[in-house]
Scaffold this active site. Structure first.
Site, PDB file in Angstrom:
ATOM      1  N   LYS A  13      48.492  49.536  33.588  1.00 57.97           N
ATOM      2  CA  LYS A  13      49.287  48.312  33.606  1.00 57.97           C
ATOM      3  C   LYS A  13      48.832  47.299  32.541  1.00 57.97           C
ATOM      4  CE  LYS A  13      47.963  46.312  37.488  1.00 57.97           C
ATOM      5  NZ  LYS A  13      47.259  45.108  37.162  1.00 57.97           N
ATOM      6  N   ARG A  88      50.677  39.898  44.096  1.00 55.13           N
ATOM      7  CA  ARG A  88      50.105  41.084  44.726  1.00 55.13           C
ATOM      8  C   ARG A  88      50.218  41.040  46.241  1.00 55.13           C
ATOM      9  NH1 ARG A  88      45.865  42.151  40.273  1.00 55.13           N
ATOM     10  NH2 ARG A  88      45.126  44.223  40.698  1.00 55.13           N
ATOM     11  N   ARG A 127      37.178  54.901  32.979  1.00 51.71           N
ATOM     12  CA  ARG A 127      37.045  53.515  32.522  1.00 51.71           C
ATOM     13  C   ARG A 127      35.710  52.933  32.985  1.00 51.71           C
ATOM     14  NH1 ARG A 127      41.852  49.531  34.035  1.00 51.71           N
ATOM     15  NH2 ARG A 127      40.692  49.229  35.952  1.00 51.71           N
ATOM     16  N   ARG A 133      32.503  48.250  34.171  1.00 47.77           N
ATOM     17  CA  ARG A 133      33.025  47.170  35.024  1.00 47.77           C
ATOM     18  C   ARG A 133      32.383  47.243  36.401  1.00 47.77           C
ATOM     19  NH1 ARG A 133      39.495  46.186  34.692  1.00 47.77           N
ATOM     20  NH2 ARG A 133      39.136  45.938  36.919  1.00 47.77           N
ATOM     21  N   ARG A 144      39.984  49.488  46.228  1.00 45.19           N
ATOM     22  CA  ARG A 144      41.037  48.815  45.461  1.00 45.19           C
ATOM     23  C   ARG A 144      42.375  49.540  45.637  1.00 45.19           C
ATOM     24  NH1 ARG A 144      39.471  48.828  39.750  1.00 45.19           N
ATOM     25  NH2 ARG A 144      41.123  47.324  39.383  1.00 45.19           N
TER      26      ARG A 144
HETATM   27  P1  AMP Z   1      43.158  43.677  37.742  1.00 42.27           P
HETATM   28  O1  AMP Z   1      42.480  43.598  36.431  1.00 42.27           O
HETATM   29  O2  AMP Z   1      44.581  43.201  37.715  1.00 42.27           O
HETATM   30  O3  AMP Z   1      43.014  45.021  38.399  1.00 42.27           O
HETATM   31  O4  AMP Z   1      42.394  42.640  38.712  1.00 42.27           O
HETATM   32  C1  AMP Z   1      41.010  42.773  38.951  1.00 42.27           C
HETATM   33  C2  AMP Z   1      40.637  42.064  40.266  1.00 42.27           C
HETATM   34  O5  AMP Z   1      40.958  40.671  40.183  1.00 42.27           O
HETATM   35  C3  AMP Z   1      41.392  42.548  41.497  1.00 42.27           C
HETATM   36  O6  AMP Z   1      40.808  43.723  42.057  1.00 42.27           O
HETATM   37  C4  AMP Z   1      41.249  41.344  42.411  1.00 42.27           C
HETATM   38  O7  AMP Z   1      39.955  41.244  42.968  1.00 42.27           O
HETATM   39  C5  AMP Z   1      41.429  40.190  41.428  1.00 42.27           C
HETATM   40  N1  AMP Z   1      42.857  39.832  41.287  1.00 42.27           N
HETATM   41  C6  AMP Z   1      43.642  39.966  40.191  1.00 42.27           C
HETATM   42  N2  AMP Z   1      44.886  39.543  40.427  1.00 42.27           N
HETATM   43  C7  AMP Z   1      44.903  39.127  41.717  1.00 42.27           C
HETATM   44  C8  AMP Z   1      45.908  38.613  42.577  1.00 42.27           C
HETATM   45  N3  AMP Z   1      47.168  38.434  42.141  1.00 42.27           N
HETATM   46  N4  AMP Z   1      45.553  38.297  43.839  1.00 42.27           N
HETATM   47  C9  AMP Z   1      44.305  38.455  44.282  1.00 42.27           C
HETATM   48  N5  AMP Z   1      43.313  38.974  43.548  1.00 42.27           N
HETATM   49  C10 AMP Z   1      43.599  39.303  42.272  1.00 42.27           C
END
Ligand code: AMP
Length: 189
Positions: A13, A88, A127, A133, A144
């Site tokens: 994404k 989300r 990754r 990470r 996740r």
């Molecule tokens: P991502 O890079 O989009 O996978 O986001 C990494 C982490 O950031 C997620 O696993 C959540 O802990 C947090 N996060 C990102 N976007 C959101 C969201 N819209 N709501 C809550 N937590 C978020």
């Protein structure tokens, strides 16, 4: 264009969002990137978010919503945006609706990248090895994915009902996937 891109962790994404936002000429707004930047900079927001991120859980809605509200109020979002990783949860959908309804401009399309889950786990493991990470250990990856399927996957039905959902296969090489997304959006690259 006001767009949202969704898909399970590891669906590619973030990579697709960069390509699509560039092709369309709108800002790419990744809540994950904003949280990570705050964690690196040690801001109070970053301190608050880190424990949730490291556990594979979502950052609480009130924190996330306030952050997105501020970001969408910036001048560069006037001509559209691509939201990556937001909304989300159902509560975030409601908040986004209210943020946009005050300007009388709703989301126009929601892109869902569909993938097979085994492939996703492999991508995430790769990754993890490459980037180190802290939210990419095996247990956290599984959590996740669980959280995604529990809390976020149901949003696609809601956007489908609104006639906004565009499902695109996220399998294959980056250029093929972005080509399919842009074609589905009616954009010629
Ligand atoms: P991502 O890079 O989009 O996978 O986001 C990494 C982490 O950031 C997620 O696993 C959540 O802990 C947090 N996060 C990102 N976007 C959101 C969201 N819209 N709501 C809550 N937590 C978020």
């Amino acid at each position: 264009m006001r767009l949202v891109i969704m898909g399970p962790p590891g669906a590619g994404k973030g990579t697709q969002a960069v390509v699509i936002a560039e092709a369309i000429g709108v800002p790419h707004i990744s809540t994950g990137d904003i949280f990570r930047a705050n964690v690196s900079a040690g801001t109070p927001l970053g301190v608050q978010a880190k424990a949730f991120m490291d556990a594979g859980e979502y950052v609480p809605d009130d924190v996330t919503n306030a952050m997105v509200r501020d970001r969408l109020a910036e001048a560069d979002c006037g001509g559209g945006f691509l939201l990556d990783g937001y909304p989300r949860t159902l509560e975030q959908v409601g908040e986004l609706d209210s943020m946009l309804s005050s300007a009388e401009v709703g989301v126009e399309k929601v892109i869902e990248l569909t993938v097979d889950v085994d492939e996703v786990v492999n991508r995430l493991m790769g990754r993890s090895a490459e980037q180190g990470r802290s939210d990419d250990g095996e247990d956290v990856i599984r959590r996740r994915l669980e959280v995604y399927f529990e809390s976020t996957a149901p949003l696609t039905a809601l956007y489908a009902k609104r006639g906004l959902l565009v499902q695109v296969s996220g399998m294959g090489v980056v250029e093929d996937v972005s080509g399919r997304v842009l074609a589905a959006l009616g954009v010629t690259p």
